[in-house]
Design a protein around this motif. Structure first.
Motif, PDB file in Angstrom:
ATOM      1  N   CYS A 104      47.521  37.127  62.967  1.00  0.00           N
ATOM      2  CA  CYS A 104      47.591  36.433  64.258  1.00  0.00           C
ATOM      3  C   CYS A 104      47.726  34.921  64.097  1.00  0.00           C
ATOM      4  O   CYS A 104      48.575  34.306  64.759  1.00  0.00           O
ATOM      5  N   THR A 105      46.905  34.319  63.238  1.00  0.00           N
ATOM      6  CA  THR A 105      47.012  32.866  63.064  1.00  0.00           C
ATOM      7  C   THR A 105      48.331  32.493  62.383  1.00  0.00           C
ATOM      8  O   THR A 105      48.948  31.485  62.721  1.00  0.00           O
ATOM      9  N   GLY A 108      51.001  32.756  64.988  1.00  0.00           N
ATOM     10  CA  GLY A 108      50.871  31.601  65.872  1.00  0.00           C
ATOM     11  C   GLY A 108      51.418  30.337  65.234  1.00  0.00           C
ATOM     12  O   GLY A 108      52.100  29.536  65.886  1.00  0.00           O
ATOM     13  N   VAL A 131      51.231  30.469  71.300  1.00  0.00           N
ATOM     14  CA  VAL A 131      50.470  30.035  70.124  1.00  0.00           C
ATOM     15  C   VAL A 131      48.971  30.112  70.409  1.00  0.00           C
ATOM     16  O   VAL A 131      48.202  30.658  69.610  1.00  0.00           O
ATOM     17  N   SER A 133      47.465  31.943  72.552  1.00  0.00           N
ATOM     18  CA  SER A 133      47.083  33.359  72.677  1.00  0.00           C
ATOM     19  C   SER A 133      46.892  33.998  71.310  1.00  0.00           C
ATOM     20  O   SER A 133      45.929  34.750  71.092  1.00  0.00           O
ATOM     21  N   LEU A 134      47.790  33.718  70.385  1.00  0.00           N
ATOM     22  CA  LEU A 134      47.670  34.292  69.042  1.00  0.00           C
ATOM     23  C   LEU A 134      46.461  33.722  68.290  1.00  0.00           C
ATOM     24  O   LEU A 134      45.765  34.453  67.586  1.00  0.00           O
ATOM     25  N   TRP A 135      46.206  32.432  68.445  1.00  0.00           N
ATOM     26  CA  TRP A 135      45.060  31.815  67.770  1.00  0.00           C
ATOM     27  C   TRP A 135      43.726  32.246  68.394  1.00  0.00           C
ATOM     28  O   TRP A 135      42.671  32.079  67.781  1.00  0.00           O
ATOM     29  N   ASN A 151      41.514  27.306  73.178  1.00  0.00           N
ATOM     30  CA  ASN A 151      42.714  28.118  73.358  1.00  0.00           C
ATOM     31  C   ASN A 151      42.954  28.428  74.831  1.00  0.00           C
ATOM     32  O   ASN A 151      44.098  28.423  75.296  1.00  0.00           O
TER      33      ASN A 151
END
Length: 172
Positions: A104-105, A108, A131, A133-135, A151
């Motif tokens: 995920c990171t 992102g 970004v 959302s993924l972090w 976030n």
């Protein structure tokens, strides 16, 4: 100052810088403030033991500076800088592998890299929503309330910035 206070201090400062950059309409200011915030997030992530996020945050400092440096250069130079940052991001992700948190990171960071090098205005800010959302997975995985708030606030600020940066109807 113990680690808890430093975690809170770095979270608050980085959050403020992220929101400041994302809510505005100036792309250069966005890259500068989020670049500085990334350095502070790197410290925050080190303090909570999130090594992949710390490495990728540190790399994003260079990404922001590189993206700004090549904005008005040739497509070939911009592509070379972009590919260098993608490669560094992938190597750092592999070296600090931690399963889904890294996926995920890393994703992102890759979206952020593409956005910083190739998008402007509304598109740049909408990509930053993805970004954030993924972090968020990293924030959740490490139970980092500052990062969850950052976030969420960053995504909301990016949406507001996208709305402010949009072209008026009928504009060319």
């Amino acid at each position: 100052m113990d680690a808890t206070h430093l975690i809170h201090a770095t979270g608050l400062v980085a959050l403020s810088l992220n929101v400041r950059g994302l809510v505005g309409t100036n792309d250069r200011s966005l890259r500068a403030s989020t670049g500085i915030a990334s350095a502070i997030w790197a410290v925050n992530n080190l303090l909570i033991g999130a090594h992949t996020a710390a490495a990728l945050s540190a790399i994003s400092v260079g990404r922001q500076a590189s993206a700004e440096a090549v904005q008005n250069r040739s497509n070939r130079i911009r592509l070379a800088a972009f590919l260098a940052m993608v490669s560094i991001t992938l190597v750092a992700s592999a070296l600090t592998w931690n399963g889904w948190t890294t996926v995920c990171t890393g994703a992102g960071s890759l979206v952020g890299t593409w956005a910083m090098f190739y998008l402007r205005g509304t598109g740049l800010r909408l990509a930053m929503v993805l970004v954030a959302s993924l972090w968020m997975y990293n924030a959740w995985a490490y139970n980092s309330w500052w990062q969850m708030i950052a976030n969420t606030a960053g995504g909301a600020a990016a949406l507001l910035g996208a709305w402010k940066a949009r072209r008026p109807l009928g504009a060319a």
